[in-house]
Design an enzyme around this catalytic site. Structure first.
Site, PDB file in Angstrom:
ATOM      1  N   GLU A   1      12.159  19.108  48.935  1.00  0.00           N
ATOM      2  CA  GLU A   1      12.655  17.827  48.039  1.00  0.00           C
ATOM      3  C   GLU A   1      12.455  18.011  46.554  1.00  0.00           C
ATOM      4  OE1 GLU A   1      14.438  15.081  48.712  1.00  0.00           O
ATOM      5  OE2 GLU A   1      14.486  14.904  50.761  1.00  0.00           O
TER       6      GLU A   1
ATOM      7  N   ASN B   1      -8.089   8.681  59.103  1.00  0.00           N
ATOM      8  CA  ASN B   1      -9.212   9.647  59.206  1.00  0.00           C
ATOM      9  C   ASN B   1      -8.540  11.055  59.299  1.00  0.00           C
ATOM     10  OD1 ASN B   1     -11.224   7.766  59.869  1.00  0.00           O
ATOM     11  ND2 ASN B   1     -10.338   7.323  61.799  1.00  0.00           N
TER      12      ASN B   1
ATOM     13  N   GLY C   1       0.624  -1.203  -0.121  1.00  0.00           N
ATOM     14  CA  GLY C   1      -0.103  -0.024  -0.193  1.00  0.00           C
ATOM     15  C   GLY C   1       0.694   1.314   0.060  1.00  0.00           C
TER      16      GLY C   1
ATOM     17  N   LYS D   1       3.880  15.977  52.908  1.00  0.00           N
ATOM     18  CA  LYS D   1       4.729  14.995  53.755  1.00  0.00           C
ATOM     19  C   LYS D   1       4.022  13.743  53.790  1.00  0.00           C
ATOM     20  CE  LYS D   1       8.266  15.592  55.595  1.00  0.00           C
ATOM     21  NZ  LYS D   1       8.638  16.229  57.220  1.00  0.00           N
ATOM     22  N   HIS D   2       4.947  12.726  53.557  1.00  0.00           N
ATOM     23  CA  HIS D   2       4.320  11.233  53.433  1.00  0.00           C
ATOM     24  C   HIS D   2       3.142  11.115  52.780  1.00  0.00           C
ATOM     25  CE1 HIS D   2       7.957  10.379  55.965  1.00  0.00           C
ATOM     26  NE2 HIS D   2       7.614  11.560  56.802  1.00  0.00           N
TER      27      HIS D   2
ATOM     28  N   VAL E   1      -7.768  -6.996   3.821  1.00  0.00           N
ATOM     29  CA  VAL E   1      -6.818  -8.484   3.658  1.00  0.00           C
ATOM     30  C   VAL E   1      -5.778  -8.217   2.730  1.00  0.00           C
ATOM     31  CG1 VAL E   1      -6.926 -10.856   3.096  1.00  0.00           C
ATOM     32  CG2 VAL E   1      -9.064  -9.875   4.318  1.00  0.00           C
TER      33      VAL E   1
ATOM     34  N   THR F   1       2.952   2.389   1.943  1.00  0.00           N
ATOM     35  CA  THR F   1       4.682   2.189   2.139  1.00  0.00           C
ATOM     36  C   THR F   1       5.265   2.078   0.843  1.00  0.00           C
ATOM     37  OG1 THR F   1       4.081   1.264   4.340  1.00  0.00           O
ATOM     38  CG2 THR F   1       6.390   1.110   3.536  1.00  0.00           C
TER      39      THR F   1
ATOM     40  N   ASP G   1      -5.604  -2.956  13.759  1.00  0.00           N
ATOM     41  CA  ASP G   1      -4.817  -3.582  12.720  1.00  0.00           C
ATOM     42  C   ASP G   1      -4.883  -5.224  12.935  1.00  0.00           C
ATOM     43  OD1 ASP G   1      -2.781  -4.379  11.025  1.00  0.00           O
ATOM     44  OD2 ASP G   1      -1.635  -2.463  11.560  1.00  0.00           O
TER      45      ASP G   1
ATOM     46  N   HIS H   1      -7.839   6.570  51.847  1.00  0.00           N
ATOM     47  CA  HIS H   1      -7.243   5.449  52.590  1.00  0.00           C
ATOM     48  C   HIS H   1      -5.760   5.119  52.268  1.00  0.00           C
ATOM     49  CE1 HIS H   1      -8.677   2.575  55.733  1.00  0.00           C
ATOM     50  NE2 HIS H   1      -8.153   1.442  55.025  1.00  0.00           N
TER      51      HIS H   1
END
Length: 506
Positions: free
Chosen positions: A320, A407, A31, A267-268, A61, A33, A122, A506
């Site tokens: 940081e 919490n 095709g 932090k954390h 195909v 290409t 494809d 959580h």
């Protein structure tokens, strides 16, 4: 030697084909290409000449044929395979360069129809890649245009080594797995229920020195969704595993305010400071005032561009990572005076209906990405309604507490957090900690508002807030003891708003 070239992404394909032709390779193509190669003056054998069968069904195909796959799969050292090649007049194919229809790019466009998306799935391309990669001992397979120079260099030398062949084959299966995952996720994205199967294909974006601890190997992997794949580090030493976790939490914390300047100090993976302001500098200074002690060694995020004034204001704090959508050149120059400070740009987490994942050993939990429900279901549960100033701060506090680990309790005044209690094992402890932190940093909780990310199971958390002088509370409600909790607020002439929606982190 015969090469088959059939690519959607045509970067470098002409130069690659020219180099192959100069080395004496015969080129088969399909095709568009083939047309591109002919225009460049490269001799091409059309795929129909190989198969003896024309392309049909608008190109659906064209390469699904034994003359193609027999040429790819034949083991050169296997007597039976060699005999089959001779018997059926099949010419071996020794190199395949294929990349696939742009399905990902097509579905990323908002106006793409379902029919247009389906046509970009494809079939022949993945089949040729898999055949060639399975037989990579005998067939060189190239899916990434960036690998063309390495392949040509190897062909000009003694030959393509087994190690390079295996590396190229590995890329193929990584590429096709990601391609199939994108199709699966597209087809299931509008389903009413969560999909029965999830395909997560992540590409290593960068190796990390270690994980949460120095004895753990680690790397950063990114998927198709906007987010960490768009991270750009502008300055500083290598990001660590924990930096990246904090960075993600920081962006989540500032996301609710759109273009209103907001700053979160993390932090954390939980905020120790968060505030709005008329500018990035003001938002930073107000967020820092939440808890100056905890801000040492933090990750700091902004939802707006950072200017020099903001960078200058941050000079005296050890940080940081600082992350924002963009940095002014003079701000970046100021930050670069600190050798180890990491400066990163990263867009905000997208909204929408995507899935959020939590990792478990051997698996993942998947859930809808959290989206605030809006104020339509909010109701005032107490005799006294919030006044105008309290309403402003309750809205801020409710948005801010969603970024705090449960919490979670957050005290706020004038759209800035003055005390945060997060990650506690009881809600009354979180209330106590928020008040303690506020006073520790010189803030008076009297007259402040309080947000709780989930309901108060008992009235003790409200009592703790009342003793500190808190005047208004926002929380989801839904406890079996809601009546007692509301009565405690009424007893202290506090206003209480129930949102009807929990926002656990959580």
């Amino acid at each position: 030697m015969r090469a088959l070239l059939s690519v959607s992404d045509k970067r470098g394909i002409v130069e690659f084909a020219q180099a192959l032709a100069a080395l004496g390779w015969e080129i088969v193509s399909t095709g568009g290409t083939a047309e591109a190669l002919r225009r460049a003056g490269i001799a091409v054998i059309p795929i129909d000449d190989v198969t003896g069968f024309p392309e049909i069904m608008d190109g659906r195909v064209k390469t699904l044929h034994p003359k193609v796959h027999g040429g790819l799969l034949a083991r050169r050292a296997h007597p039976g395979d060699r005999a089959a090649l001779t018997q059926h007049g099949i010419t071996p194919i020794d190199l395949v360069a294929v990349n696939l229809y742009p399905f990902r790019e097509t579905v990323a466009k908002p106006d793409t129809t379902f029919e247009q998306a389906i046509e970009q799935i494809d079939i022949g391309g993945p089949s040729m890649l898999r055949s060639a990669a399975k037989n990579h001992h005998d067939v060189i397979v190239v899916v990434d245009p960036d690998d063309y120079p390495a392949v040509i260099a190897a062909l000009r030398a003694p030959g393509v080594s087994p190690a390079l062949r295996r590396t190229l084959a590995t890329k193929v299966f990584s590429h096709t797995a990601a391609y199939d995952a994108t199709i699966l996720n597209y087809l299931t994205r509008d389903a009413d229920e969560l999909p029965q199967a999830l395909a997560l294909v992540l590409t290593q974006q960068q190796g990390l020195r270690y994980g949460e601890n120095p004895n753990q190997r680690a790397a950063l992997y990114a998927g198709d969704e906007p987010g960490v794949r768009d991270l750009r580090q502008l300055h500083g030493k290598e990001l660590s595993f924990n930096n990246l976790l904090d960075l993600d939490a920081a962006l989540l914390a500032v996301a609710p305010w759109g273009e209103r300047p907001a700053c979160a100090i993390i932090k954390h993976t939980t905020p120790c400071g968060i505030a709005l302001g008329p500018s990035a500098k003001d938002a930073y200074e107000r967020a820092l005032a939440t808890d100056r002690t905890s801000a040492f060694g933090s990750v700091i995020a902004f939802n707006v561009d950072v200017d020099r004034a903001t960078a200058e204001a941050m000079r005296d704090l050890f940080v940081e990572v600082v992350v924002a959508p963009r940095f002014a050149d003079d701000a970046l120059a100021t930050f670069r005076e600190k050798k180890n400070l990491r400066v990163v740009t990263l867009p905000f987490p997208p909204g929408g209906t995507g899935l959020d994942f939590k990792r478990l050993r051997g698996g993942f939990l998947a859930q809808d990405r959290f989206r605030p429900a809006g104020e339509a279901a909010w109701k005032v549960a107490t005799r006294r309604a919030p006044n105008e100033v309290e309403w402003r701060d309750l809205r801020f506090a409710w948005a801010a507490v969603g970024g705090v680990k449960s919490n979670a309790i957050l005290l706020a005044r004038a759209e800035a957090a003055i005390g945060i209690g997060g990650g506690q094992t009881s809600r009354v402890d979180a209330s106590f900690l928020a008040v303690h932190k506020a006073r520790q940093q010189g803030h008076d909780p009297a007259g402040a508002v309080l947000a709780s990310d989930a309901f108060f199971p008992f009235a003790d958390g409200v009592e703790e807030a009342a003793r500190a002088g808190v005047r208004a509370i926002i929380q989801p409600g839904g406890s079996v003891k809601d009546a007692e909790v509301i009565a405690a607020a009424d007893q202290h002439d506090m206003a209480m708003v129930l949102t009807g929606t929990r926002q656990f982190r959580h």
